[in-house]
Design a protein around this motif. Structure first.
Motif, mmCIF file in Angstrom:
data_model
loop_
_atom_site.group_PDB
_atom_site.id
_atom_site.type_symbol
_atom_site.label_atom_id
_atom_site.label_comp_id
_atom_site.label_asym_id
_atom_site.label_seq_id
_atom_site.Cartn_x
_atom_site.Cartn_y
_atom_site.Cartn_z
ATOM 1 N N GLU A 102 47.015 43.623 40.101
ATOM 2 C CA GLU A 102 46.205 43.941 40.913
ATOM 3 C C GLU A 102 45.046 43.306 40.733
ATOM 4 O O GLU A 102 45.055 41.903 39.191
ATOM 5 C CB GLU A 102 45.695 45.411 40.601
ATOM 6 C CG GLU A 102 43.790 45.451 40.654
ATOM 7 C CD GLU A 102 43.954 47.364 40.233
ATOM 8 O OE1 GLU A 102 42.765 47.351 40.452
ATOM 9 O OE2 GLU A 102 44.567 47.818 39.634
ATOM 10 N N THR A 103 43.698 42.400 41.192
ATOM 11 C CA THR A 103 42.626 41.478 41.374
ATOM 12 C C THR A 103 41.738 42.355 40.935
ATOM 13 O O THR A 103 41.540 43.003 41.445
ATOM 14 C CB THR A 103 43.270 40.013 41.891
ATOM 15 O OG1 THR A 103 42.848 41.196 43.279
ATOM 16 C CG2 THR A 103 43.683 39.556 42.017
ATOM 17 N N SER A 104 41.048 41.348 39.906
ATOM 18 C CA SER A 104 39.485 42.013 39.875
ATOM 19 C C SER A 104 38.276 41.081 40.715
ATOM 20 O O SER A 104 38.510 40.323 41.299
ATOM 21 C CB SER A 104 38.888 41.922 38.442
ATOM 22 O OG SER A 104 39.123 40.480 37.821
ATOM 23 N N GLY A 105 37.109 42.234 40.447
ATOM 24 C CA GLY A 105 36.038 40.988 40.877
ATOM 25 C C GLY A 105 35.506 41.265 42.407
ATOM 26 O O GLY A 105 35.824 39.935 43.239
ATOM 27 N N ILE A 106 36.319 42.433 43.173
ATOM 28 C CA ILE A 106 36.256 42.443 44.675
ATOM 29 C C ILE A 106 34.567 42.109 45.666
ATOM 30 O O ILE A 106 35.084 41.611 46.146
ATOM 31 C CB ILE A 106 36.634 43.940 44.789
ATOM 32 C CG1 ILE A 106 37.086 44.284 46.405
ATOM 33 C CG2 ILE A 106 35.051 44.255 44.438
ATOM 34 C CD1 ILE A 106 38.137 43.479 46.882
#
Length: 322
Positions: free
Chosen positions: A115-119
């Motif tokens: 999962e990546t942040s900063g959408i």
């Protein structure tokens, strides 16, 4: 000083859409790089690689298109028309390497999704990129219409330019195709990021990365084949048929023995052998050559015309082209 002025004049004649695309894509690539370093988003990585590849390509294509207009020299009497094809061939190799890296990273993310942040950052940068790519894509479409002598406004620029794509100059065609893929890839990346964020299906970003890489490979394949033909020297059948009609309209031309119309870069080289009455004087033959040369030079992209004469053999050799 004179050398610098000559180079400046050459660069002024370079393909404008490729220069605009290079500048815009450099800006976009830097934006995406910043977003990727902050978020680690794999779809952003794919888009960053794509934009850096496009920027490098389009810059080299601009230089190549400018150099291709350099006048013939004693050392290179046939001119530099094919330089743009050679540059495009080199440019697609860069895209090929970046396509491979994009697909490899996409497969890795698909197998090991995270999962990546900063959408907000990711979506904001991608949205800006799509808008800018769409602007360059529109400009490239306008240039294609200008090159083929067609007109279009608004949405019709996209549809009409696509129908005339095969008639575009190599540099313009490369920019058009790359920015079509870039715009489509940006939209695909946005969709993948939203799916990953909303549903938790993080493999979507890896799938998007692979799809973007495959689209880049498609551009590599098509542009490589087209410019390989141009570098070798490809016959322009449509212009060959058109020029044959112009020649046969001259009442002094009895038949066409041979006619070659070869595309070299953005230029057409015409060489023909014509049959005329054997009673014509040299002066009369020169008048025919001058008259036909003017008419052929007036045709789009023709840069060189060579006309030979032979006596009429009383047999029709030339078969009309359609």
């Amino acid at each position: 000083m004179k050398g610098e002025l000559k180079m400046f004049k050459l660069l002024k004649g370079g393909n404008k859409p490729s220069l605009l695309a290079a500048i815009v894509n450099t800006f976009i690539a830097l934006l995406k790089m910043g977003a990727y370093l902050i978020t680690g988003n794999v779809a952003m990585f794919a888009e960053m690689m794509h934009s850096f590849g496009d920027a490098a390509n389009q810059f080299f294509v601009f230089i190549g298109s400018a150099l291709s207009k350099k006048a013939p020299t004693p050392r290179f009497p046939n001119g530099f028309g094919r330089v743009v094809n050679l540059v495009c061939l080199g440019a697609v190799l860069i895209v090929g390497v970046l396509s491979y890296e994009t697909i490899k990273e996409g497969i890795h993310h698909f197998l090991h999704p995270v999962e990546t942040s900063g959408i907000a950052i990711v979506l904001g940068v991608l949205a800006i990129s799509v808008v800018l790519e769409l602007f360059v894509f529109y400009k490239a479409g306008k240039e294609i219409l200008h090159e083929v002598g067609a007109e279009g406004k608004g949405v019709s620029v996209f549809t009409k330019s696509f129908t005339h794509l095969n008639q575009a100059k190599p540099a313009t065609k490369l920019v058009y195709m790359e920015d079509f893929v870039a715009t489509s890839g940006g939209i695909l990346a946005i969709i993948a990021v939203l799916i990953s964020y909303v549903t938790g299906f993080h493999k979507a970003e890896g799938i998007a990365s692979v799809m973007i890489g495959l689209m880049m490979f498609y551009v590599v394949g098509r542009v490589f084949l087209e410019n390989a033909r141009g570098a070798i020297g490809e016959t322009d059948e449509e212009m060959r048929a058109h020029i044959s009609k112009i020649i046969l309209k001259d009442e002094n031309v009895k038949d066409i023995k041979s006619l070659n119309v070869v595309k070299e870069g953005e230029s057409l080289h015409v060489e023909t052998s014509l049959e005329v009455d054997h009673t014509l004087t040299v002066a009369e033959a020169d008048d025919i050559r001058d008259r036909l040369s003017l008419l052929i030079y007036a045709q789009k992209d023709v840069s060189d015309v060579v006309i030979y004469f032979d006596e009429d053999n009383m047999t029709t050799d030339w078969q009309p082209l359609h």
